[in-house]
Design a protein around this motif. Structure first.
Motif, PDB file in Angstrom:
ATOM      1  N   GLN A  73       0.823  -1.207   0.000  1.00  0.00           N
ATOM      2  CA  GLN A  73       0.000   0.000   0.000  1.00  0.00           C
ATOM      3  C   GLN A  73       0.862   1.264   0.000  1.00  0.00           C
ATOM      4  N   ARG A  79       2.233   1.785  -3.492  1.00  0.00           N
ATOM      5  CA  ARG A  79       1.196   2.374  -4.350  1.00  0.00           C
ATOM      6  C   ARG A  79       1.126   3.888  -4.148  1.00  0.00           C
ATOM      7  N   PRO A 116       4.192   5.079  -7.249  1.00  0.00           N
ATOM      8  CA  PRO A 116       3.257   4.435  -8.174  1.00  0.00           C
ATOM      9  C   PRO A 116       3.863   4.181  -9.548  1.00  0.00           C
ATOM     10  N   LEU A 159       5.138   0.759  -9.902  1.00  0.00           N
ATOM     11  CA  LEU A 159       4.092  -0.249 -10.008  1.00  0.00           C
ATOM     12  C   LEU A 159       3.372  -0.157 -11.346  1.00  0.00           C
ATOM     13  N   ASP A 160       3.140   1.066 -11.799  1.00  0.00           N
ATOM     14  CA  ASP A 160       2.375   1.270 -13.031  1.00  0.00           C
ATOM     15  C   ASP A 160       3.184   0.967 -14.290  1.00  0.00           C
TER      16      ASP A 160
END
Length: 199
Positions: free
Chosen positions: A163, A166, A170, A173-174
């Motif tokens: 979390q 994220r 991000p 992760l993206d």
């Protein structure tokens, strides 16, 4: 036909890994372990003595697997980014391991599984890092034990605190995987480890 004790114990340990990773030491049930293993639950008490001792056996076995799979020789200590990447790869392939450690931290703070053995194991890593610092391959501004602790924290956070990843990074992760670039989380980890540990 003779009973294969070693095989039965291994079946129970393998089943217990998943049970403890999913439910923790308190929530795990020996009946579910026995069912997963296809073994009578009385064998758990016969071979391990109790659910708590089964958890200890599971964690000891998993710690030994990690130590074998991701060693740190004095030469390897000179590149802690590579070590971080190899450890990340192990955790990615064995996601249950960090869950077991997290449960241990949450439930067993006053009794650490195999504490003496783990202390000795980490002392070897600290000695390797200290030697790499002495040779000028790693920063000497941070004591070796703190450097190792920071590295372990960096690695495990990708799995235990998704979390925060994220929220904070991000883009890692993206970016997704593929396109020849590999895992962007791993790349971010290795780059950060290099920045933190190189002189």
């Amino acid at each position: 036909m003779a009973w294969d004790t070693a095989r039965t114990k291994q079946l129970l340990l393998d089943a217990a890994v998943e049970e403890f990773a999913e439910h923790g030491p308190e929530g795990a049930r020996v009946a579910r372990v026995a069912t997963r293993a296809g073994v009578n639950k009385e064998r758990i008490y016969q071979y391990f003595g109790s659910k708590e001792k089964l958890f200890v056996a599971v964690l000891e076995a998993e710690l030994a697997k990690l130590a074998t799979a991701v060693p740190m020789t004095p030469e390897q200590a000179e590149d802690l980014g590579d070590y971080a990447g190899r450890t990340y790869d192990y955790h990615r392939e064995h996601p249950h391991f960090l869950r077991l450690l997290a449960w241990e931290g949450l439930m067993c703070q006053d009794r650490v599984v195999a504490e003496c053995e783990r202390t000795d194991h980490y002392a070897e890593k600290i000695a390797a890092i200290t030697e790499a610092q002495r040779r000028g391959a790693l920063t000497a501004e941070v004591p070796a034990a703190q450097l190792l602790h920071s590295l372990v924290s960096l690695i495990s956070a990708w799995f235990t605190l998704p979390q925060l990843a994220r929220i904070l990074v991000p883009e890692a992760l993206d970016a997704g995987e593929g396109s020849g670039g590999g895992d962007p989380r791993r790349a971010a980890l290795v780059a950060t480890a290099h920045r933190l540990t190189r002189p």
